[in-house]
Write an enzyme that holds these catalytic residues in place. Structure first.
Site, PDB file in Angstrom:
ATOM      1  N   TYR A   1     -28.699 -37.574 -26.072  1.00 41.77           N
ATOM      2  CA  TYR A   1     -29.302 -38.487 -26.091  1.00 41.77           C
ATOM      3  C   TYR A   1     -28.536 -40.301 -25.669  1.00 41.77           C
ATOM      4  O   TYR A   1     -29.480 -40.592 -24.485  1.00 41.77           O
ATOM      5  CB  TYR A   1     -30.114 -38.521 -27.741  1.00 41.77           C
ATOM      6  CG  TYR A   1     -30.780 -39.706 -27.961  1.00 41.77           C
ATOM      7  CD1 TYR A   1     -32.061 -40.306 -27.306  1.00 41.77           C
ATOM      8  CD2 TYR A   1     -29.559 -40.394 -28.612  1.00 41.77           C
ATOM      9  CE1 TYR A   1     -32.734 -41.425 -27.930  1.00 41.77           C
ATOM     10  CE2 TYR A   1     -30.591 -42.567 -29.721  1.00 41.77           C
ATOM     11  CZ  TYR A   1     -32.078 -41.982 -28.690  1.00 41.77           C
ATOM     12  OH  TYR A   1     -32.653 -43.665 -29.288  1.00 41.77           O
TER      13      TYR A   1
ATOM     14  N   SER B   1     -31.039 -48.204 -26.542  1.00 38.09           N
ATOM     15  CA  SER B   1     -30.402 -48.248 -28.092  1.00 38.09           C
ATOM     16  C   SER B   1     -28.552 -48.488 -28.331  1.00 38.09           C
ATOM     17  O   SER B   1     -27.699 -48.486 -27.330  1.00 38.09           O
ATOM     18  CB  SER B   1     -30.000 -46.188 -27.845  1.00 38.09           C
ATOM     19  OG  SER B   1     -29.387 -46.040 -29.557  1.00 38.09           O
TER      20      SER B   1
END
Length: 286
Positions: free
Chosen positions: A191, A178
């Protein structure tokens, strides 16, 4: 037409993972103008989180390039069947495998089911993940931390270990990390931390596997309109999603999937340990 932020109404879902079928508007997972050229002809791909979002789009684009796919999902059966139909409409096979990737035994079973169905495995896409909105580190308890690490990074170890006996020279592994692995994200602390671990996993794993002729690379999407968003944020925050990047809009899964095609094909034959960045124009460090 690609959606813009002001066309996303406030919305939320009270389940994790969220369902793509209940999102408004629906994510765009296929570009009808994309024409496959056999780059993955008769290859077999296993895609975790392939029922929706980026995983669904990757499954469809792989099918367009001639691959058969197995998709792993938790319990979003209707979404998974929609992906299966999209793949089969393109003339390729799609195996649905339901289960919890936090369980190492299940990961091994999923790989074996893929081998039993297709006879081989050429491409492993470690894509499934979970995400939570966390205004403060005090909101993160041990149960959530254990769950998100088990889903986002431990499963990549499990699937890669299970796949290794079946991968051969020319095979590829692609991990979804990400933009948050590079920039951080204060409200997605757990996350973002797992995504940083995936980046290190990708780079570290790539080196010994080069000797086996297996290439390992990653993709680091920015804000993409997927079921992640209504379940992690919800409400008015969703309508502002994606405005923070230079392109001032969220990306669509169909704008990410070609990165996975490139990394799975011989077009990327001189790349290992690298990461592609479909993120709306954000410049990040290597």
């Amino acid at each position: 037409m690609t959606i813009t932020p002001n066309k996303i109404p406030p919305q939320s879902q009270d389940r994790q993972p969220a369902l793509e079928s209940e999102m408004t508007p629906r994510p765009e997972y296929d570009d009808p103008n994309y024409k496959g050229s056999g780059k993955l002809q008769d290859k077999v791909a296993l895609i975790t989180g392939g029922d929706s979002g980026i995983g669904r789009s990757v499954a469809v684009y792989y099918a367009k390039e001639g691959a058969d796919v197995a998709i792993v999902y938790l319990d979003e059966t209707n979404d998974a069947k929609e992906t299966q139909k999209a793949v089969e409409d393109l003339g390729r096979r799609c195996l649905l495998i339901e289960g919890d990737i936090r369980n190492e035994s299940f990961c091994h079973e999923a790989v074996q089911k893929t081998i039993d169905e297709f006879g081989k495995l050429d491409i492993l896409v470690n894509n499934a993940a979970e995400q939570y909105y966390e205004p403060s580190i005090e909101d993160i308890d041990s149960a959530r931390l254990g769950s998100i690490f088990a889903t986002n990074i431990f499963s990549m170890f499990y699937f890669t270990k299970a796949a290794m006996p079946h991968l051969k020279e020319g095979s590829t592994i692609i991990n979804t990390t990400s933009i948050n692995a590079y920039k951080g994200n204060a409200s997605l602390l757990s996350y973002s931390t797992t995504k940083g671990a995936i980046l290190a996993f990708t780079r570290s794993l790539s080196q010994p596997l080069i000797e086996k002729g297996i290439r390992v690379n990653g993709v680091a999407p920015g804000p993409i309109w997927t079921p992640f968003i209504p379940d992690a944020f919800g409400g008015d925050d969703v309508s502002n999603f994606g405005k923070q990047v230079p392109m001032q809009r969220p990306g669509q899964p169909k704008e990410v999937a070609p990165c996975f095609v490139f990394l799975a094909s011989e077009d990327s034959s001189y790349m290992a340990g690298q990461v592609l960045h479909p993120n709306g124009g954000v410049v990040v460090g290597a």
